[in-house]
Design a protein around this motif. Sequence first.
Motif, mmCIF file in Angstrom:
data_model
loop_
_atom_site.group_PDB
_atom_site.id
_atom_site.type_symbol
_atom_site.label_atom_id
_atom_site.label_comp_id
_atom_site.label_asym_id
_atom_site.label_seq_id
_atom_site.Cartn_x
_atom_site.Cartn_y
_atom_site.Cartn_z
ATOM 1 N N ALA A 629 0.825 -1.157 0.081
ATOM 2 C CA ALA A 629 -0.150 0.126 -0.037
ATOM 3 C C ALA A 629 0.832 1.117 -0.020
ATOM 4 O O ALA A 629 0.790 2.101 -0.761
ATOM 5 N N ALA A 632 2.282 1.639 -3.098
ATOM 6 C CA ALA A 632 1.632 2.033 -4.369
ATOM 7 C C ALA A 632 1.054 3.738 -4.181
ATOM 8 O O ALA A 632 1.065 4.375 -5.362
ATOM 9 N N ASP A 664 -5.615 1.854 0.575
ATOM 10 C CA ASP A 664 -4.755 2.957 0.299
ATOM 11 C C ASP A 664 -5.290 3.854 -0.571
ATOM 12 O O ASP A 664 -6.525 3.588 -0.985
ATOM 13 N N THR A 684 4.848 -5.680 -10.928
ATOM 14 C CA THR A 684 4.763 -4.457 -11.817
ATOM 15 C C THR A 684 6.080 -3.600 -11.272
ATOM 16 O O THR A 684 6.192 -2.511 -12.064
ATOM 17 N N LYS A 685 6.707 -3.937 -10.380
ATOM 18 C CA LYS A 685 7.728 -3.040 -9.988
ATOM 19 C C LYS A 685 9.056 -3.234 -10.355
ATOM 20 O O LYS A 685 9.276 -4.565 -10.419
#
Length: 727
Positions: A629, A632, A664, A684-685
């Motif tokens: 969170a 993000a 979040d 996705t990181k």
Amino acid sequence: MEFPLSLKQQSRPAVPWHTALLWSQYATLTLLAALLAWLAGEWTAQREKRIQVDAIHRTIEVQALGLRGTVARYNHIPFVTAQHPDVQALLRAPQDQALVSRVNRLLQEASGRVGANALYLMDAHGKTLAASNWEDGDSFVGQNYGFRPYFKDAMAGRDGFFYAIGNNTRIPGMFISAPVRGDYAPLGVVAIKVSLRDMEDAWRRTKDPVVLADAYGVIFLGSVDAWQYKATRPLSAEALAWIRANRQYGDRLAFEAAPWQQTRVADEASYETRAVVAQRAQPFLALDETLPEFGWTLTVMTDLSPVTWARRTGQALTLLLALVLLLAYKVWQQRARRYSELHRHRSELEKRVAERTAELQEAHAFRKAMGDSLVVGMRARDLQGRILYVNPALCDITGYRADELMGQLPPYAYWHPEDMEKHWQNNDAVLSGRTGMQGFESRIRHRDGHDVHTMVYSAALIDGRGQHSGWMSSVLDISEQKRAEEQLRLQTASMQRTGRLATLGEMASTLAHELGQPLMALVSFSGAAKAFAEQGRALPLRETLADIGTQAQRAADIVARIRGFVRLQTSGFEDCAANALVANVLALLKPEIRQQQARVVTQLHGKLPVIQGDRLLLEQVLLNLLLNALQAMQGMAPADKLLRVETGLDDGLEGEHLFIRVSDRGPGIAAAIQAQLFEPFFTTKPEGLGLGLNICRTTVEAHRGRLVCENHAEGGAVFTVYLPLPV
Ligand code: ADP
């Protein structure tokens, strides 16, 4: 099908055979009745006729006797008179006037005494010498009666007898004569004339006609004036000549036929005749009696109407009787028909009842066999919930006998003591018709104490009149299925777990990931310790060293736990308070939160039950979710960084659960990646491992819980951990 017109016209409606039969029956019966009536009429008429004939016979006898008596009364007078000496003397001396006068007086006296019309003496030529009516204007004296048969008979030496109209008096009468005997031959004739007027008057007074006809059939005396001198049969020329010669009926020379129409029947003395009396033709019954001594025929008639009446009465009575009999027969026939119809109806009804009974017995046997053979428990209840029927399968499922269950009202003996409230709810739902066809699960307690899981389906029970009379439920024992499902679930979970952690590489990655956190903390803590040592700040140094120790211990614990987890050891389950887990993790993340300048909002349920779980692993899950969170929201303005942690109770998912929710205000989860989110190594990181969420889910599922991800309506991702409450 259409017939040609000609054919149609030819076909005539046929009289139904039974109608024809009925009519022929009626015709026969009518004929029979008519025949019977005729016979009865004839019989009665004959009987009446015999009675009438007897009466006529008696009348004839009386009349004949009267006639004979009259004749007998006068018969001897001429003979006796002929014996008188004066009479004899006068015949010998007809000129003797004194003698004439004496004889005249003698005759006058004698005639007066016997009541005759006239008594007179004729000489051998027929000339009247003396007569009882010598003084009258129409005296016989001097008259010659030599042409009369009675004179001729007497002169021939026989007694004479004749009926005729008086030659000069024109008065009819009966003439009786006797010869006045001389030495060799009759000297003359004495004759007496007697009127039969008295007798005729007497006849007139009777209502039945009486007539007297002579040898030729000419009626000369009778009770009906109009028949006087009528011929009862045609007269021959010879007869007419004789009558004329003897001047029997004066100047009358023609004799009309009597107005009679006779109907004679052979062998019967009596006969029927229509005769005109008082100008009216009337039917009579008649009988003739010949009087041979006079050569006359006495005919007596009597009214035929009693015979006719008797005939008609007989006929009418018989017809009436026949009608009554016919009616009685019809009534009887109708009653018999009705009786036979009733009988037929009854036997038909009996047959139908027998058939229905057999059908019902068959249906009952069929239903019983069906109920008995079912492995599904069946239970019928009335609208109040009273048990009306249970099949053997339901007895097996509950352990109670049918007679123990029958008549029971809720709560039933097999209701599970721990689920009483649920049972009542289900019961109310069924009895109010709210369950529909989908059924519900119900846990019951077998008589021997073990639990049985069942699935109950209910349907309305409609009776034969279409009335809703109760409820029929089928009860399915799903204990085995439940066990199998549970086992399958455990197996699946285990497979998923082992599947996910099977490979060494995955394990290494997991370890690296899990340990990354404490190791990173150790690095930063050790850097801080070094700085504090160089600065000579003993207190923060000690605190930091303590933190280092804690993190090192944590790393060691993670290693141990993961090893244990891989070996499926769940023995590490302990009492965990969800709010404490949240507090621990937030404490761990304090540096990151501070660094990110994120705002943390917590909303914790005050009365959460303690759950069983692996505290460390659960903290790890929360840690992962919170880190994700924070990550993000990394690029966002600090004011927008809102981290929200909630705990609470929720019964939305298959029973009551405890939940821990992390929300979040980041970009949320794109729909395209939602499906792969929990896949291992999906990230996705740039520096991400893509294992965090995968491990989180595995861990939560190992606690029989679920991890759910959704997007918040106001933006951001929401991850919720659901954990089951202790049973
Ligand atoms: P990693 O964090 O190493 O990438 P995860 O399994 O924890 O691995 O996360 C997988 C992916 O899910 C992330 O790369 C990210 O794209 C997405 N993700 C996880 N948490 C969030 C979040 N709170 N908001 C948006 N995306 C998220």
